[in-house]
Design an enzyme around this catalytic site. Sequence first.
Site, PDB file in Angstrom:
ATOM      1  N   ASP A   8      39.215  31.417  41.459  1.00  0.00           N
ATOM      2  CA  ASP A   8      38.270  32.411  41.586  1.00  0.00           C
ATOM      3  C   ASP A   8      38.889  32.978  43.209  1.00  0.00           C
ATOM      4  OD1 ASP A   8      36.194  34.214  42.226  1.00  0.00           O
ATOM      5  OD2 ASP A   8      35.068  33.206  43.195  1.00  0.00           O
ATOM      6  N   SER A   9      38.424  33.712  44.360  1.00  0.00           N
ATOM      7  CA  SER A   9      38.437  34.294  45.758  1.00  0.00           C
ATOM      8  C   SER A   9      37.894  33.062  46.246  1.00  0.00           C
ATOM      9  CB  SER A   9      37.854  35.457  45.244  1.00  0.00           C
ATOM     10  OG  SER A   9      37.070  36.026  45.281  1.00  0.00           O
ATOM     11  N   CYS A  71      37.109  35.698  38.689  1.00  0.00           N
ATOM     12  CA  CYS A  71      37.144  36.498  39.402  1.00  0.00           C
ATOM     13  C   CYS A  71      36.646  37.486  38.600  1.00  0.00           C
ATOM     14  CB  CYS A  71      38.031  36.011  40.626  1.00  0.00           C
ATOM     15  SG  CYS A  71      37.587  37.661  42.275  1.00  0.00           S
ATOM     16  N   GLU A 150      26.708  34.528  50.230  1.00  0.00           N
ATOM     17  CA  GLU A 150      27.434  33.609  50.764  1.00  0.00           C
ATOM     18  C   GLU A 150      26.431  33.142  51.771  1.00  0.00           C
ATOM     19  OE1 GLU A 150      30.705  32.696  50.796  1.00  0.00           O
ATOM     20  OE2 GLU A 150      31.055  33.914  48.765  1.00  0.00           O
ATOM     21  N   CYS A 184      30.399  40.862  38.872  1.00  0.00           N
ATOM     22  CA  CYS A 184      30.815  39.572  40.064  1.00  0.00           C
ATOM     23  C   CYS A 184      30.350  38.548  39.696  1.00  0.00           C
ATOM     24  CB  CYS A 184      30.367  40.973  40.883  1.00  0.00           C
ATOM     25  SG  CYS A 184      31.090  39.975  42.879  1.00  0.00           S
ATOM     26  N   HIS A 186      29.011  36.508  41.848  1.00  0.00           N
ATOM     27  CA  HIS A 186      28.104  35.999  42.681  1.00  0.00           C
ATOM     28  C   HIS A 186      27.026  36.348  42.425  1.00  0.00           C
ATOM     29  CE1 HIS A 186      31.605  35.252  45.900  1.00  0.00           C
ATOM     30  NE2 HIS A 186      30.432  34.996  46.910  1.00  0.00           N
TER      31      HIS A 186
END
Length: 260
Positions: A8-9, A71, A150, A184, A186
């Site tokens: 993932d990023s 991702c 985040e 996404c 997240h």
Amino acid sequence: MKYIGVFDSGLGGLTVVRSILQKRPQENIVFFGDSLNMPYGDKTKEEITGFALHNMQVLERFDLKALVIACNTADSAAGDAVAAEAKEPVYGVVRYASQAAVKATRNKRIGVIATQATVRSGAYPRTLKQLMPDAEVFTAACPALVPLIEAGHLAKDDPQIREALDGCLPALVREGIDTLILGCTHYPLIADTIAGMYPEICLISSSDAAADIVLDSVPADPDDCGIQKIYVSSEPAFFTRKAAIFMGGLLKTDAEWYKE
Ligand code: DGL
């Protein structure tokens, strides 16, 4: 010892790892989070492709039974490039989230929220229309969400998350969608807030959808013993603290700094 490799990023891809381990705790996982280059969502296709191929090479130093592109942004921009170069079977989130969405929709009106790069790539509408040609697909970028998640805005009904969602979801809801892809890594972490705001809409977690397919396709091996390796491309202490929040009790190891 063989591993499922996941990249993932950054942190968000741990939602895929979490979903795999909730269903199969003894699975061996090697995760690479490209935290140095995160976020990918505001980068160009060329930049993201370069990162994705590098991430694949990092993970291929391990003996992999599968490679998961957790991702959405990387899969949208570079899923084909990674699949063309990888030595092992590649599983990207976009296809599996799309499959779950076409199964779930009743009125064939599907919404997708994602990063700017994922929306710009057109990967979700393309994949959804391949699977269901008469589907109507509505996409919206929600760039405010990743930084907030985040930063730890994870509580249900967090006011700043609600404000960010109010900036992108009403336009999709007005189109009459009955299914919404959380496109996404997240967004599954704020699914409760979205479900509370729009209880009538079926939410599809790209992370859960990908984990389900990977586990269906990669049989459990009696030798698997739940080894976890987590590597990042920048300072690992911050990542480890956040990873514990994302993964809860499923995290068994600290992140390490991956150096060439
Ligand atoms: N991992 C990215 C995704 O799933 C979100 C974070 C980023 O922009 O890098 O699209």
